[in-house]
Design a protein around this motif. Structure first.
Motif, PDB file in Angstrom:
ATOM      1  N   THR A 118      -5.220  -3.238   6.779  1.00 45.86           N
ATOM      2  CA  THR A 118      -6.099  -3.928   5.831  1.00 45.86           C
ATOM      3  C   THR A 118      -5.368  -4.728   4.762  1.00 45.86           C
ATOM      4  O   THR A 118      -5.606  -5.924   4.603  1.00 45.86           O
ATOM      5  CB  THR A 118      -7.029  -2.924   5.140  1.00 45.86           C
ATOM      6  OG1 THR A 118      -6.239  -1.914   4.480  1.00 45.86           O
ATOM      7  CG2 THR A 118      -7.957  -2.258   6.150  1.00 45.86           C
ATOM      8  N   ASN A 119      -4.458  -4.095   3.980  1.00 50.59           N
ATOM      9  CA  ASN A 119      -3.944  -4.803   2.810  1.00 50.59           C
ATOM     10  C   ASN A 119      -2.430  -4.962   2.740  1.00 50.59           C
ATOM     11  O   ASN A 119      -1.926  -5.533   1.782  1.00 50.59           O
ATOM     12  CB  ASN A 119      -4.445  -4.127   1.518  1.00 50.59           C
ATOM     13  CG  ASN A 119      -4.147  -2.639   1.488  1.00 50.59           C
ATOM     14  OD1 ASN A 119      -3.049  -2.220   1.819  1.00 50.59           O
ATOM     15  ND2 ASN A 119      -5.129  -1.828   1.101  1.00 50.59           N
ATOM     16  N   ILE A 120      -1.704  -4.482   3.738  1.00 54.00           N
ATOM     17  CA  ILE A 120      -0.250  -4.640   3.747  1.00 54.00           C
ATOM     18  C   ILE A 120       0.153  -5.568   4.897  1.00 54.00           C
ATOM     19  O   ILE A 120      -0.283  -5.384   6.029  1.00 54.00           O
ATOM     20  CB  ILE A 120       0.465  -3.287   3.911  1.00 54.00           C
ATOM     21  CG1 ILE A 120       0.287  -2.431   2.661  1.00 54.00           C
ATOM     22  CG2 ILE A 120       1.956  -3.483   4.200  1.00 54.00           C
ATOM     23  CD1 ILE A 120       1.052  -2.892   1.453  1.00 54.00           C
ATOM     24  N   GLN A 121       0.978  -6.546   4.577  1.00 51.27           N
ATOM     25  CA  GLN A 121       1.490  -7.479   5.581  1.00 51.27           C
ATOM     26  C   GLN A 121       2.958  -7.176   5.845  1.00 51.27           C
ATOM     27  O   GLN A 121       3.752  -7.071   4.912  1.00 51.27           O
ATOM     28  CB  GLN A 121       1.340  -8.907   5.062  1.00 51.27           C
ATOM     29  CG  GLN A 121       1.951  -9.981   5.953  1.00 51.27           C
ATOM     30  CD  GLN A 121       1.838 -11.361   5.340  1.00 51.27           C
ATOM     31  OE1 GLN A 121       1.179 -11.553   4.323  1.00 51.27           O
ATOM     32  NE2 GLN A 121       2.502 -12.327   5.945  1.00 51.27           N
ATOM     33  N   VAL A 122       3.324  -7.008   7.095  1.00 54.40           N
ATOM     34  CA  VAL A 122       4.723  -6.802   7.460  1.00 54.40           C
ATOM     35  C   VAL A 122       5.391  -8.165   7.564  1.00 54.40           C
ATOM     36  O   VAL A 122       5.004  -8.999   8.386  1.00 54.40           O
ATOM     37  CB  VAL A 122       4.852  -6.044   8.797  1.00 54.40           C
ATOM     38  CG1 VAL A 122       6.321  -5.853   9.160  1.00 54.40           C
ATOM     39  CG2 VAL A 122       4.145  -4.698   8.713  1.00 54.40           C
ATOM     40  N   LEU A 123       6.396  -8.402   6.723  1.00 54.26           N
ATOM     41  CA  LEU A 123       7.084  -9.687   6.712  1.00 54.26           C
ATOM     42  C   LEU A 123       8.127  -9.759   7.826  1.00 54.26           C
ATOM     43  O   LEU A 123       8.145 -10.699   8.608  1.00 54.26           O
ATOM     44  CB  LEU A 123       7.747  -9.918   5.360  1.00 54.26           C
ATOM     45  CG  LEU A 123       6.805  -9.877   4.142  1.00 54.26           C
ATOM     46  CD1 LEU A 123       7.595 -10.040   2.855  1.00 54.26           C
ATOM     47  CD2 LEU A 123       5.734 -10.954   4.267  1.00 54.26           C
ATOM     48  N   GLU A 124       8.982  -8.776   7.861  1.00 51.76           N
ATOM     49  CA  GLU A 124       9.978  -8.663   8.920  1.00 51.76           C
ATOM     50  C   GLU A 124      10.668  -7.316   8.813  1.00 51.76           C
ATOM     51  O   GLU A 124      10.495  -6.597   7.826  1.00 51.76           O
ATOM     52  CB  GLU A 124      10.998  -9.803   8.872  1.00 51.76           C
ATOM     53  CG  GLU A 124      11.752  -9.944   7.571  1.00 51.76           C
ATOM     54  CD  GLU A 124      12.592 -11.211   7.541  1.00 51.76           C
ATOM     55  OE1 GLU A 124      12.052 -12.296   7.846  1.00 51.76           O
ATOM     56  OE2 GLU A 124      13.775 -11.136   7.212  1.00 51.76           O
TER      57      GLU A 124
END
Length: 201
Positions: free
Chosen positions: A125-131
């Motif tokens: 929902t609210n956390i985006q994995v950048l790399e």
């Protein structure tokens, strides 16, 4: 974007930790999400956790203790001298009690603490994995609040072999200021007193 240079610095730290024979592998997209999901599975296996920690900034170091109860969605971080801060997370709300009397309330969503309390839900929902910087036995997972990468990023360092363990997390705020929380000896499965998570009077 500037967070890429952040991971470059982290990669150098990881190289020192893992040794020259370990090859760096920076992954993005589905490969990064898969590693982050494995880290979330590990966090989900923890009911309660207690550990000492070192909190490191450009201005110096402070020690402290952290307690986490995922059943009650609570975290307490007590900072020692010279900071004397207290951070309390109770579900969606995080309260910061500064050693100088300052009190600040923010939403837990989108922070590293959200990932600790709701690892699978936050990724969905609210956390985006950048790399992810994958170094075999160690992985560094860079995340940000979804649709708010410029607001700051966090990099969570996990030991993956022989078993999963959270080592530390570093946070870069929107101004590029860095702080790092390094966990010490961790105890899990403890019965924690609910009073630990009560706000000071």
């Amino acid at each position: 974007m500037w967070y890429r240079s952040v991971l470059g610095v982290l990669a150098l730290a990881a190289m020192t930790l893992a040794g020259p024979q370990t090859q760096a592998r920076v992954v993005k997209g589905e490969a990064a999400n898969k590693i982050a999901a494995a880290a979330a599975d590990y966090i989900s296996s923890i009911d309660t956790l207690a550990s000492d920690f070192n909190f490191v900034t450009a201005k110096g170091k402070s020690n402290g203790h952290i307690f986490m109860d995922r059943g009650t969605q609570s975290i307490r971080m007590q900072f020692g001298e010279p900071l004397n801060h207290l951070l309390l997370v109770t579900g969606p709300l995080t309260k910061f009690f500064g050693g100088n009397g300052t009190i600040v309330e923010v939403a837990t969503a989108g922070t590293p603490l959200s990932f600790l309390l709701y690892p699978k839900k936050s990724l969905a929902t609210n956390i985006q994995v950048l790399e992810v910087d994958d170094r075999g036995a160690n992985v560094f997972v860079a995340v940000a609040e979804r649709d708010n990468v410029a607001g700051g990023q966090a990099i969570l360092h996990f030991q993956r072999e022989p078993t999963w363990r959270l080592i530390d997390w570093g946070v870069y705020d929107q101004n590029g200021t860095f702080s790092k929380t390094v966990l010490g000896i961790q105890e899990t499965g403890l019965r924690l007193d609910p009073a630990l998570f009560a706000a000071p009077e």
